[in-house]
Write a protein that holds these residues in place. Structure first.
Motif, PDB file in Angstrom:
ATOM      1  N   UNK B 396       0.653  -1.238   0.054  1.00 11.52           N
ATOM      2  CA  UNK B 396      -0.004  -0.229   0.218  1.00 11.52           C
ATOM      3  C   UNK B 396       0.881   1.163  -0.236  1.00 11.52           C
ATOM      4  N   UNK B 397       2.204   0.740  -0.296  1.00  7.53           N
ATOM      5  CA  UNK B 397       3.032   2.110  -0.459  1.00  7.53           C
ATOM      6  C   UNK B 397       2.535   3.328  -1.653  1.00  7.53           C
ATOM      7  N   UNK B 398       2.418   4.593  -1.017  1.00 13.94           N
ATOM      8  CA  UNK B 398       1.796   6.156  -2.184  1.00 13.94           C
ATOM      9  C   UNK B 398       3.284   6.742  -1.892  1.00 13.94           C
ATOM     10  N   UNK B 399       3.802   7.018  -3.177  1.00 20.36           N
ATOM     11  CA  UNK B 399       5.374   7.570  -3.578  1.00 20.36           C
ATOM     12  C   UNK B 399       5.442   8.273  -4.442  1.00 20.36           C
ATOM     13  N   UNK B 400       5.617   9.407  -4.376  1.00 18.29           N
ATOM     14  CA  UNK B 400       5.823  10.312  -5.416  1.00 18.29           C
ATOM     15  C   UNK B 400       6.877  11.369  -6.028  1.00 18.29           C
ATOM     16  N   UNK B 401       7.210   9.931  -6.699  1.00 19.08           N
ATOM     17  CA  UNK B 401       8.486   9.623  -7.285  1.00 19.08           C
ATOM     18  C   UNK B 401       9.188  11.226  -7.812  1.00 19.08           C
ATOM     19  N   UNK B 402       8.341  11.949  -8.633  1.00 20.47           N
ATOM     20  CA  UNK B 402       8.571  12.978  -9.905  1.00 20.47           C
ATOM     21  C   UNK B 402       7.704  14.260  -9.311  1.00 20.47           C
ATOM     22  N   UNK B 403       8.039  14.661  -8.347  1.00 23.86           N
ATOM     23  CA  UNK B 403       6.682  15.874  -8.448  1.00 23.86           C
ATOM     24  C   UNK B 403       6.725  16.967  -9.768  1.00 23.86           C
ATOM     25  N   UNK B 404       7.716  17.410 -10.274  1.00 20.71           N
ATOM     26  CA  UNK B 404       7.627  17.985 -11.286  1.00 20.71           C
ATOM     27  C   UNK B 404       6.719  17.486 -12.997  1.00 20.71           C
ATOM     28  N   UNK B 405       6.894  16.068 -12.826  1.00 22.23           N
ATOM     29  CA  UNK B 405       6.491  15.652 -14.289  1.00 22.23           C
ATOM     30  C   UNK B 405       5.353  14.794 -13.273  1.00 22.23           C
ATOM     31  N   UNK B 406       5.022  14.979 -12.219  1.00 24.63           N
ATOM     32  CA  UNK B 406       3.532  14.397 -11.683  1.00 24.63           C
ATOM     33  C   UNK B 406       3.250  13.028 -11.489  1.00 24.63           C
ATOM     34  N   UNK B 407       4.672  12.186 -11.282  1.00 27.75           N
ATOM     35  CA  UNK B 407       4.832  10.576 -11.522  1.00 27.75           C
ATOM     36  C   UNK B 407       4.244  10.231 -10.165  1.00 27.75           C
ATOM     37  N   UNK B 408       3.624   9.343 -10.316  1.00 29.70           N
ATOM     38  CA  UNK B 408       3.293   9.410  -8.677  1.00 29.70           C
ATOM     39  C   UNK B 408       3.103   7.327  -8.931  1.00 29.70           C
ATOM     40  N   UNK B 409       4.230   6.577  -7.665  1.00 29.59           N
ATOM     41  CA  UNK B 409       3.794   4.733  -7.759  1.00 29.59           C
ATOM     42  C   UNK B 409       3.078   4.133  -6.612  1.00 29.59           C
ATOM     43  N   UNK B 410       2.037   4.082  -6.858  1.00 32.94           N
ATOM     44  CA  UNK B 410       0.639   3.337  -5.868  1.00 32.94           C
ATOM     45  C   UNK B 410       0.747   2.233  -5.638  1.00 32.94           C
ATOM     46  N   UNK B 417      -8.439   7.408  -0.336  1.00 34.18           N
ATOM     47  CA  UNK B 417      -8.610   8.332   0.583  1.00 34.18           C
ATOM     48  C   UNK B 417      -7.308   8.644   1.081  1.00 34.18           C
ATOM     49  N   UNK B 418      -6.191   7.627   0.788  1.00 29.81           N
ATOM     50  CA  UNK B 418      -4.736   7.171   1.323  1.00 29.81           C
ATOM     51  C   UNK B 418      -3.762   7.954   0.462  1.00 29.81           C
ATOM     52  N   UNK B 419      -4.480   7.862  -0.860  1.00 33.70           N
ATOM     53  CA  UNK B 419      -3.890   8.353  -2.030  1.00 33.70           C
ATOM     54  C   UNK B 419      -4.163   9.984  -2.611  1.00 33.70           C
ATOM     55  N   UNK B 420      -5.510  10.530  -2.000  1.00 34.73           N
ATOM     56  CA  UNK B 420      -5.487  11.822  -2.075  1.00 34.73           C
ATOM     57  C   UNK B 420      -4.810  12.505  -1.249  1.00 34.73           C
ATOM     58  N   UNK B 421      -4.992  11.882  -0.177  1.00 35.82           N
ATOM     59  CA  UNK B 421      -4.004  12.798   1.131  1.00 35.82           C
ATOM     60  C   UNK B 421      -2.824  12.693   0.925  1.00 35.82           C
ATOM     61  N   UNK B 422      -2.222  11.564   0.006  1.00 31.46           N
ATOM     62  CA  UNK B 422      -0.478  11.522   0.459  1.00 31.46           C
ATOM     63  C   UNK B 422      -0.455  12.632  -0.912  1.00 31.46           C
ATOM     64  N   UNK B 423      -1.486  12.665  -2.107  1.00 29.78           N
ATOM     65  CA  UNK B 423      -1.356  14.305  -2.809  1.00 29.78           C
ATOM     66  C   UNK B 423      -1.547  15.189  -3.042  1.00 29.78           C
ATOM     67  N   UNK B 424      -2.585  15.212  -1.861  1.00 30.37           N
ATOM     68  CA  UNK B 424      -2.946  16.620  -1.455  1.00 30.37           C
ATOM     69  C   UNK B 424      -1.617  17.796  -1.293  1.00 30.37           C
ATOM     70  N   UNK B 600     -13.195  15.140   0.029  1.00 29.48           N
ATOM     71  CA  UNK B 600     -14.023  14.509  -0.768  1.00 29.48           C
ATOM     72  C   UNK B 600     -13.874  12.841   0.053  1.00 29.48           C
ATOM     73  N   UNK B 601     -13.006  13.146  -0.318  1.00 32.46           N
ATOM     74  CA  UNK B 601     -12.052  11.271  -0.405  1.00 32.46           C
ATOM     75  C   UNK B 601     -11.671  10.753   0.828  1.00 32.46           C
ATOM     76  N   UNK B 602     -12.000  11.723   2.279  1.00 30.53           N
ATOM     77  CA  UNK B 602     -11.846  11.214   3.823  1.00 30.53           C
ATOM     78  C   UNK B 602     -13.322  10.788   4.118  1.00 30.53           C
ATOM     79  N   UNK B 603     -14.244   9.801   3.820  1.00 27.73           N
ATOM     80  CA  UNK B 603     -15.526   9.364   3.521  1.00 27.73           C
ATOM     81  C   UNK B 603     -15.576   8.020   3.916  1.00 27.73           C
ATOM     82  N   UNK B 604     -14.326   7.405   4.372  1.00 28.45           N
ATOM     83  CA  UNK B 604     -14.498   5.391   4.172  1.00 28.45           C
ATOM     84  C   UNK B 604     -14.820   5.251   5.874  1.00 28.45           C
ATOM     85  N   UNK B 605     -15.694   4.489   5.869  1.00 28.63           N
ATOM     86  CA  UNK B 605     -15.527   3.891   7.660  1.00 28.63           C
ATOM     87  C   UNK B 605     -14.122   3.146   7.593  1.00 28.63           C
TER      88      UNK B 605
END
Lengths: 299, 748
Positions: B396-410, B417-424, B600-605
């Motif tokens: 379940x890792x979420x890694x912003x590997x290159x913010x300039x190119x907006x590259x994300x490994x998930x 919800x966690x992806x959205x929180x990590x990218x925000x 908005x995505x932080x809606x999970x139980x």
């Protein structure tokens, strides 16, 4: 009258949810960091969605620095008073004097009975609570001679050793609404801890209830100010004022200060499981209420 | 005599009340020194001591690794049902570090003086046995019946079970006499005795009684660990002398744990530095290769399912594997929408472990195999009855590997919800679905119809590459350049081709968004649907809305909920975009806020899934919401056959991608329509009447088992291409427990 003159305490009432396991702990840590005085937990040992409250309190105490802790309130019928007294003293020693003992006579008797607890009538439960408090106070009085001797109808101790002494004088706070419990509160408790939403008629009835406690205190040769009045409150922060404790923080401060000055409430325990609300209560409501009360008390 | 337990070491500390800081520092020092266990004696009638339970819990907050145990807990002054709950709490709070060692009681006079009940030794053994049953029943949350155990000494009548501990808390018993030893053999997980209180030969005699009782109860004696309290001044002299003295206790008497009783830091340090490592070495020399992986209790093994080679689970997966008798099974057996009873849930942490899990599953070709990321699958089943589940929630890792190119490994097990929180914090977002609890793996291999769809496309449109484990266990990367055909297939039918272990996405720059929830009176359901559809189609791409229409409720008009996101942080723009939507029908309620996609995505139980039965759903796409479709949709809602009816806007950027660019082909549709009902036949009969208005389906949301649905999911050319690829990558149809594309049959 009654402003009994105590300093003000502000705290939270956190749901002791068992899942996620650290949810309640995190909220208590937030309350501690926010500078609140008190974090409290309800106790329903028959409710499997909740943590065991004593275990949760002990864990929270070890993860916090300054905040005081209390059950709100502990269900006596499923806790052995002599063991509870030593547990409370132990946690008070470990935490550097941060434990208060909120106690209730018991409710939900069917669930207590299903757990193997003893079913008592409300009147019996009041007597049992008084006996339990006597046992606990004797255990804490480690410097008194002799063993613990209480020969009650529901609880007995016959020669148990006293001690350990807690790090500070642990306050016994009672959740009381009915005449017998209010009388017991006046007679022996260090604090009264009702919930505003359970008061029929709202804050207006506080005067009558306080009077009953005061009378019982006087007949026991105590001063009404020996009993701190605390209150569990519910509310919502918002931009506009809609009703009691529904509005902006300065509205809350005025309303709470009113409760202190008119009804002697000096402990406000807010039911919340929200960090932001906790922080707002600590940062905006508590200091403003203290200021209003201090100004009024200075006259 | 040896029981195959890895040797462990503990400390036994005095809980002196006058010096609370001292016992706490001895405990934390024990952990630093590498001890495995810290244990505390419990004598509630002893005022010189801190209460053991309170102290152990305090220590749980001050340590991270050691197991904590009372040594041993005085049962007569503790109520077993309350104790069970307290133990669960301590185990959960400490992250699974409690061992519950119990004693039947001693010092009965002191117990009586406290107000406790005085029992004879024989009665106290019976009481302990009853207490063990109560405690085990309280922890067994897989059994939904209330606890009813009426013993001679304890009575529990109708109490609810739970909470569940974090792990299978071992129940150790302090036992010396035959009755206790027999109880231990029948019900205990560990034997705790103090060396000084034993006469020569007593360990062997005790082991014999325990082992016989264990076998008589259908257990394996190796389930029971033997723990020995040894005094810090047990021997003077050098470390070697200790080793010489302790070694035979391991080799001949099967002791698996030594618990050093001392309050002297220097002794702790010497034992940890000189004795423990040397003793481990000596044991390895004397008993090479006898240490076994932990053995599950007989009661746990008894719940195993047929046909699974439980003992062959690869070592790397064994620790985290969950089988039906295990703690935690109740939380993994079912999914959000579906009840299940799998025989084994494997929870790999790495790509290699995914491959191992898959190999294990392939060795069981007749059993169902389910893949689970977040467990929200509708067509993706992700649980089964008696089969194997590969649950990738720990990848379940979420890694912003290159913010300039907006590259994300998930990882596939991350939740949206966690992806959205990590990218925000990076000013980024990835459009997903409408619920933050959904896992990445299932959604990002199917499509992803989210609140940013019209502005930014489907989730799969942001995919640049995947790493995946194929049916044959090989690991490949697929992108436009590497294995491009596989990459094409993964984007729309991925669950048929393997287990994605990492997604490489290009996220979008998304700042604050407008978020609206409008509630309408839907008495005129058809009119409302039609007006909403027209409004949504006429709206700019930066607004995407979903409409949920309920069936009429007894005596009250139906209600429609509109959720709309405007990808703009400008309040004027947000209100401009929303105004036409507010006019589609009589408004009951509305709220509009400027917020983040993450909130908005932080809606999970956070609760574990507890689905029952099978979801009954239908799915389809529509180009437009014509008045005719709207009228038939209203008829469907009034039929009583469905309880949930949702339309999601798509189109916009989704339609910019050519239909043959991905296995998700329904690019021209403006709307995705989904319904849930209870009765399969009724739902299908009513839904089939809508066919003339609809085209295709979104495979994630479809559960109709009729074969013609495959042709709805994929246009002919897409389906042909998928079946050929399936024949290449998964000819044996290992990945079938989903919306299944059967492989093209090849003639040889």
């Amino acid at each position: 009258m009654p402003d009994y003159g105590h300093d003000l305490l502000f705290g939270t009432f956190v749901t002791p949810s068992a899942s996620p396991a650290h949810h309640a702990v995190d909220l208590a840590v937030a309350a501690d960091r926010a500078g609140l005085d008190l974090v409290t937990f309800q106790d329903h040992p028959y409710q499997p969605r909740f943590h065991d409250t004593w275990t949760l309190m002990s864990y929270v105490a070890s993860r916090t620095e300054r905040i005081r802790l209390s059950g709100n309130v502990l269900s006596l019928p499923l806790r052995q008073p002599a063991v509870l007294a030593r547990s409370a003293a132990s946690l008070d020693l470990l935490s550097g004097g941060r434990v208060e003992l909120g106690l209730g006579a018991g409710a939900f008797w069917d669930a207590i009975d299903a757990m193997g607890g003893r079913r008592l009538s409300p009147a019996q439960a009041v007597v049992a609570l008084e006996e339990a408090i006597a046992i606990m106070r004797q255990i804490w009085a480690a410097d008194q001679p002799g063993g613990v001797h209480v020969k009650g109808d529901y609880y007995a101790a016959d020669g148990a050793k006293r001690g350990p002494a807690p790090a500070h004088d642990i306050g016994v706070w009672i959740g009381a609404y009915k005449p017998k419990m209010l009388a017991l509160t006046g007679k022996t408790a260090d604090g009264w801890l009702p919930s505003l939403p359970y008061l029929p008629g709202g804050p207006a009835v506080l005067g009558d209830l306080n009077e009953r406690i005061d009378e019982a205190a006087a007949s026991a040769g105590r001063s009404p100010s020996d009993i701190r009045r605390l209150l569990n409150i519910n509310g919502r922060f918002g931009d506009t004022s809609t009703s009691l404790l529904n509005g902006p923080p300065d509205q809350w401060a005025e309303e709470l200060a009113g409760l202190t000055l008119e009804h002697g409430i000096t402990g406000f325990v807010l039911a919340t499981d929200d960090e932001y609300t906790t922080e707002l209560f600590a940062a905006e409501v508590a200091p403003a209420t203290r200021e209003l009360v201090a100004a009024e008390r200075r006259g | 005599m040896h029981y195959g337990h890895a040797l462990t070491f503990g400390t036994f500390l005095t809980p002196t009340a006058t010096e609370p800081a001292r016992v706490v520092s001895l405990a934390t020092r024990s952990e630093e020194l590498g001890f495995d266990l810290v244990s505390i004696q419990d004598h509630p009638y002893q005022p010189a001591h801190l209460d053991a339970w309170t102290l152990l819990t305090w220590l749980a907050g001050r340590t991270r690794r050691v197991t904590l145990a009372p040594n041993v807990l005085n049962l007569p002054l503790r109520d077993p049902a309350v104790l069970a709950g307290a133990a669960s709490s301590l185990d959960r709070l400490s992250g699974g570090r409690l061992a519950l060692a119990l004693g039947a009681g001693a010092f009965w006079k002191a117990i009586g003086a406290m107000g406790g009940r005085t029992l004879s030794p024989g009665e106290s053994v019976t009481a302990l046995s009853e207490a063990i049953d109560i405690i085990r029943a309280s922890w067994d949350v897989g059994d939904e019946r209330p606890i009813r155990l009426n013993g001679e000494h304890y009575r529990v009548d109708g109490a609810a079970r739970g909470p569940e501990p974090a792990h299978d808390v071992p129940l150790w018993l302090g036992a010396y006499k035959p009755r206790m030893l027999r109880l231990l053999g029948a019900k205990g997980d560990g034997w705790v005795v103090t060396h000084q209180l034993l006469r020569p030969g007593q360990l062997a005699e005790g082991n014999k009684l325990i082992d016989e009782a264990a076998v008589a109860a259908g257990r394996d004696p190796r389930e029971i660990r033997r723990l020995l309290n040894v005094s810090g001044d047990f021997l003077g002299g050098p470390g070697e002398a200790w080793v010489d003295a302790l070694l035979p206790l391991v080799v001949e008497d099967g002791v698996g744990t030594f618990i050093l009783a001392t309050d002297d830091t220097a002794t702790l340090e010497r034992f940890a530095g000189e004795v423990a490592p040397a003793l481990r070495e000596a044991v390895d020399r004397e008993l090479p290769g006898t240490s076994l992986p932990p053995l599950r209790r007989a009661a746990v093994r008894a719940r195993r399912r047929e046909g699974i080679a439980y003992d062959d689970v690869p070592a790397a997966l064994a620790d985290a594997a969950i089988e039906p008798g295990d703690v935690g099974y109740a939380g993994v057996r079912s999914t959000y929408l579906r009840g299940g009873a799998p025989g084994l849930v494997l929870r790999p942490r790495t790509e290699e472990e995914v491959a191992e899990a898959l190999a294990f599953a392939r060795a069981h070709p007749r059993l169902p195999l389910s893949l689970r990321s977040g467990g929200h699958g509708i067509s993706g089943r992700s649980t089964n009855d008696g089969g194997i589940v590969i649950d990738v929630s720990r990848l379940n890792s979420i890694e912003v590997v290159d913010p300039a190119r907006r590259r994300v490994h998930i990882g596939p097990g991350a939740r949206w919800a966690d992806v959205a929180a990590a990218l925000a914090p990076h000013g980024l977002a990835l459009t997903s679905g409408d619920y933050g609890g959904v896992g990445v793996g299932g959604l990002a291999t199917a499509g992803g119809l989210g609140f940013l769809a019209r502005e930014h496309g489907l989730t799969i449109d942001h995919l640049r590459a995947v790493r995946m484990v194929l049916a044959d266990g090989s690991v490949v990367r697929a992108s436009d350049d590497e294995n491009p055909e596989l990459f094409w297939a993964v984007r729309g039918a991925g669950a048929n081709f393997g287990v994605v272990t990492s997604f490489e996405f290009e996220a979008d720059e998304v700042g604050d968004v407008g978020w609206a929830r409008l509630v309408f009176d839907a008495s005129d359901t058809a009119g409302l649907l039609h007006r909403w559809g027209a409004t949504q189609e006429a709206a700019p791409r930066d607004v995407t809305s979903f409409l949920l229409v309920g069936p009429p409720r007894r005596g009250r008009p139906p209600v429609a909920h509109l959720m709309a996101m405007v990808d703009s942080a400008d309040p004027e723009t947000v209100l401009d975009r929303l105004r036409p939507f507010a006019e589609i029908g009589p408004l009951h309620d509305q709220s509009v806020v400027l917020t983040s996609y993450a909130s908005v995505m932080a809606n999970a139980s956070p609760e574990a899934h507890n689905g029952h039965g099978e979801p009954v759903t239908r799915s389809a796409f529509a180009e437009h919401i014509t008045p005719e479709f709207a009228a038939d949709a209203e008829r469907l809602l009034r039929s009583g056959a469905v309880y949930f009816f949702q339309i999601r806007a798509v189109g916009g950027a989704v339609a910019d991608v050519p239909p043959d660019a991905t296995a998700y082909a329904h690019r021209s549709a403006n709307f995705s329509v989904t319904t849930f009902g209870v009765d399969r036949r009724r739902v299908d009969a009513e839904w089939d009447r809508l066919a003339g208005h609809l085209d295709g389906l979104y495979l994630s949301f479809e559960t109709d088992p009729r074969p013609e649905r495959l042709a709805d999911a994929f246009p002919p050319a897409t389906l042909r291409r998928l079946r050929e690829l399936k024949a290449t990558y998964d000819p044996g149809n290992v990945f079938r427990d989903n919306f299944n594309v059967t492989p093209e049959r090849r003639s040889h």
